[in-house]
Design a protein around this motif. Structure first.
Motif, short mmCIF file in Angstrom:
data_model
loop_
_atom_site.label_atom_id
_atom_site.label_comp_id
_atom_site.label_asym_id
_atom_site.label_seq_id
_atom_site.Cartn_x
_atom_site.Cartn_y
_atom_site.Cartn_z
N PRO A 1 7.69 -5.60 -12.31
CA PRO A 1 7.20 -4.23 -12.49
C PRO A 1 6.70 -3.63 -11.18
O PRO A 1 6.59 -4.32 -10.16
CB PRO A 1 6.05 -4.44 -13.47
N TRP A 2 6.35 -2.34 -11.24
CA TRP A 2 5.93 -1.63 -10.04
C TRP A 2 4.42 -1.49 -9.89
O TRP A 2 3.94 -1.13 -8.82
CB TRP A 2 6.56 -0.23 -9.99
N MET B 1 0.83 -1.20 0.00
CA MET B 1 0.00 0.00 0.00
C MET B 1 0.87 1.26 0.00
O MET B 1 0.63 2.21 -0.76
CB MET B 1 -0.92 -0.03 1.22
N LYS B 2 1.89 1.27 0.85
CA LYS B 2 2.74 2.44 0.97
C LYS B 2 3.59 2.67 -0.28
O LYS B 2 3.78 3.81 -0.71
CB LYS B 2 3.65 2.28 2.19
N GLU B 3 4.10 1.60 -0.87
CA GLU B 3 5.02 1.78 -1.99
C GLU B 3 4.31 2.08 -3.30
O GLU B 3 4.88 2.72 -4.18
CB GLU B 3 5.92 0.54 -2.14
N THR B 4 3.06 1.62 -3.44
CA THR B 4 2.34 1.80 -4.71
C THR B 4 1.34 2.95 -4.69
O THR B 4 0.90 3.40 -5.75
CB THR B 4 1.56 0.53 -5.08
N PHE C 1 11.10 1.10 -7.57
CA PHE C 1 9.99 1.92 -7.08
C PHE C 1 9.12 1.17 -6.07
O PHE C 1 8.39 1.79 -5.30
CB PHE C 1 9.12 2.39 -8.24
N THR C 2 9.19 -0.17 -6.08
CA THR C 2 8.33 -0.97 -5.19
C THR C 2 9.09 -2.18 -4.66
O THR C 2 8.72 -3.33 -4.93
CB THR C 2 7.06 -1.44 -5.93
N PRO C 3 10.13 -1.96 -3.86
CA PRO C 3 10.93 -3.11 -3.41
C PRO C 3 10.37 -3.81 -2.18
O PRO C 3 10.69 -4.97 -1.93
CB PRO C 3 12.28 -2.46 -3.05
N TYR C 4 9.54 -3.12 -1.39
CA TYR C 4 9.26 -3.58 -0.03
C TYR C 4 8.45 -4.86 0.04
O TYR C 4 8.82 -5.81 0.74
CB TYR C 4 8.55 -2.47 0.75
N SER C 5 7.33 -4.91 -0.66
CA SER C 5 6.45 -6.08 -0.52
C SER C 5 7.13 -7.34 -1.02
O SER C 5 6.97 -8.43 -0.43
CB SER C 5 5.13 -5.86 -1.25
N LEU C 6 7.93 -7.25 -2.08
CA LEU C 6 8.58 -8.45 -2.61
C LEU C 6 9.73 -8.92 -1.72
O LEU C 6 9.91 -10.13 -1.52
CB LEU C 6 9.09 -8.19 -4.02
N LEU C 7 10.50 -7.98 -1.20
CA LEU C 7 11.57 -8.39 -0.28
C LEU C 7 10.99 -9.06 0.96
O LEU C 7 11.50 -10.08 1.43
CB LEU C 7 12.41 -7.18 0.12
N LYS C 8 9.90 -8.50 1.47
CA LYS C 8 9.28 -9.09 2.66
C LYS C 8 8.64 -10.45 2.33
O LYS C 8 8.75 -11.40 3.12
CB LYS C 8 8.23 -8.13 3.22
N ALA D 1 15.79 -13.02 -3.37
CA ALA D 1 15.38 -11.68 -3.81
C ALA D 1 16.55 -10.72 -3.66
O ALA D 1 17.22 -10.69 -2.62
CB ALA D 1 14.18 -11.19 -3.01
N LEU D 2 16.79 -9.93 -4.71
CA LEU D 2 17.83 -8.91 -4.72
C LEU D 2 17.23 -7.60 -5.18
O LEU D 2 16.56 -7.54 -6.22
CB LEU D 2 18.97 -9.30 -5.67
N ASN D 3 17.46 -6.54 -4.43
CA ASN D 3 16.93 -5.23 -4.77
C ASN D 3 17.99 -4.39 -5.47
O ASN D 3 19.15 -4.38 -5.07
CB ASN D 3 16.46 -4.52 -3.50
N GLY D 4 17.56 -3.69 -6.51
CA GLY D 4 18.48 -2.80 -7.22
C GLY D 4 17.80 -2.18 -8.42
O GLY D 4 16.61 -2.40 -8.68
N GLY D 5 18.56 -1.41 -9.16
CA GLY D 5 18.03 -0.70 -10.31
C GLY D 5 18.33 -1.38 -11.62
O GLY D 5 18.56 -2.60 -11.68
#
Length: 486
Positions: free
Chosen positions: A162-163, A105-108, A191-198, A214-218
């Motif tokens: 995607p975001w 909710m917060k990220e999107t 733009f939306t890393p949080y829900s997937l990392l969690k 899971a790896l976060n980056g650009g």
């Protein structure tokens, strides 16, 4: 990519009003921090959210090594073992629905009801493949030979997400990989890393180490994934330009590739429809999630005999998608500044060219947030920016048509091969039109939403390969032909 802060924290920024969540890259079943972090902006408030760790090249190499090690065992798991695993992951999602809802909710910028629906829908994807699997298939048999097709996992999947629907669209990739015996490394949109990392962190409780990471980056991390020799398969959802670059990158190692790309989707409304029923459906197809849906109705073609009456009702229906309703189940802000700026540019182009805007057209209706109200543009020319390019925003061009051959030709542009819709109570007529549309999916008398049991893939510039349904699993496997002499 959002701005980077190298503050060396452990994933929490202490922002007031936010839950005390921490986020990690997940490698070989373990949480891993990073010296580099970035923060995403809340699309509703433009306030910073939590720190998200940025994965390094070493993190990627370690994840690839762990995935290939896990694959040696996971590829030999039985169908029953995999189906139990995907069922267990579905339960993990549902047991943590509140956490995942809050993060997404917060990220999107989605409302809480909309975000919760997305989380529950993600669990449905896993539950569907609890009972659906590929079996060996007898292809041919005579007195001399028996030919059987069997399906072997490809290896390590690099999933680039995607975001707009972080959990729904990513879980399609994850469950398809797991159900077929592949291992998967997922990279969320920055733009939306949080829900997937969690989600990945929570799923470790029921999966072997290295099977799902899971790896976060650009974009640089995504580029490394497409070029990495230890990744054998890429699934990407995003823009045409990036998809084309990925396809070129993957050619070097002959990776298998699935691309779901832009869909400048046409909606054709015939002269015999019930306006009371159809206008609300079309409005939802165009404006749900502020138009940030891959298969949303991006171009409306309304039969000229009903055009004025349809337009009048569409204007009234669009008012139900209020920009000031935080609990809306169907509307919200644009999910990031980049998409907001792009949408503003499309509105400004319409104004510069004198196209008639009958509702909306304002930007920044709130002091804070990336909001654009539903904006309806009347009969812009086919070469207008708002028609020839996917808006991915609540900006709806409404054109008219008279002859079926003409509207079908106008619908079939190169970047419109992902989805389309046709409205007419005459089902023979509907199928006749639908079968002439150059699109991977056509919805008849309903607004566009992919179904987990139906194969989904783009044609032409809208994609390469596909996912969902039983057929989608074939794109996560090698097919091996066993030719047995009698």
């Amino acid at each position: 990519m959002p701005s980077v802060a190298t503050n060396g924290t452990n994933g929490t920024n202490g922002t007031k009003g936010l839950p005390d969540f921490q986020f990690f890259n997940i490698i070989d079943g373990k949480r891993r921090t990073s010296k580099d972090h970035h923060q995403v902006t809340d699309p509703r408030t433009e306030e910073p959210l939590w720190d998200a760790p940025i994965a390094s090249t070493k993190d990627l190499d370690d994840a690839v090594e762990a995935a290939n090690r896990a694959f040696k065992t996971w590829k030999n798991s039985t169908t029953a073992e995999r189906q139990k695993a995907v069922h267990d992951v579905a339960n993990v999602i549902l047991e943590n629905v509140d956490i995942l809802t809050e993060a997404q909710m917060k990220e999107t910028g989605k409302s809480r009801p909309m975000s919760r629906f997305d989380v529950e829908r993600a669990a449905w994807h896993f539950e569907y493949y609890r009972t659906v699997a590929l079996e060996d298939e007898l292809q041919y048999e005579d007195d001399t030979i028996r030919i059987i097709a069997t399906h072997a996992p490809i290896g390590v999947l690099g999933a680039i997400s995607p975001w707009n629907f972080p959990l729904i669209l990513s879980t399609v990739k994850v469950v398809s990989a797991l159900a077929t015996g592949n291992c998967v490394i997922i990279k969320p949109s920055p733009f939306t890393p949080y829900s997937l990392l969690k989600f990945c962190e929570l799923a470790q409780s029921v999966l072997p180490p290295g099977v799902f990471q899971a790896l976060n980056g650009g974009a640089d991390l995504g580029e490394q994934m497409t070029l990495h020799a230890g990744i054998h398969h890429i699934s990407f959802t995003g823009t045409i330009a990036v998809g084309q670059r990925i396809l070129r990158n993957c050619a070097g190692t002959l990776k298998k590739v699935i691309l779901e790309l832009a869909g400048n989707n046409a909606c054709i409304v015939c002269d015999d429809v019930d306006l009371d029923k159809v206008v609300p459906q079309v409005a939802t197809g165009a404006l749900f999630h502020a138009g940030q849906v891959c298969v949303a109705s991006k171009r409306l073609y309304i039969h000229e005999s009903i055009y004025d009456r349809f337009l009048e009702r569409l204007i009234e229906e669009s008012k139900k998608f209020a920009v000031d309703d935080d609990e809306s189940v169907s509307f919200g802000p644009l999910s990031n500044k980049a998409n907001y700026d792009r949408a503003v540019g499309i509105v400004e182009d319409c104004k510069r060219n004198g196209y008639k805007i009958v509702t909306g057209g304002e930007v920044k209706p709130r002091e804070k947030g990336f909001w654009i109200p539903p904006t309806i543009v009347v009969r812009p020319p086919e070469d207008a920016l708002v028609v020839r390019e996917e808006q991915f925003a609540p900006i709806v061009p409404v054109m008219s048509w008279a002859e079926e051959d003409d509207v079908i030709a106008r619908a079939n542009i190169d970047n419109a091969g992902l989805g389309a819709s046709v409205y007419t109570p005459d089902l023979d007529r509907a199928q006749k039109i639908a079968r002439q549309l150059e699109s991977g999916t056509v919805w008849i008398n309903q607004f566009e939403r992919p179904h987990h049991a139906g194969f989904f893939g783009g044609w032409k510039l809208s994609g390469f390969g596909g996912e969902l349904g039983k057929q989608g699993l074939l794109h996560y496997c090698h097919t091996q032909s066993l030719q047995i002499a009698k």
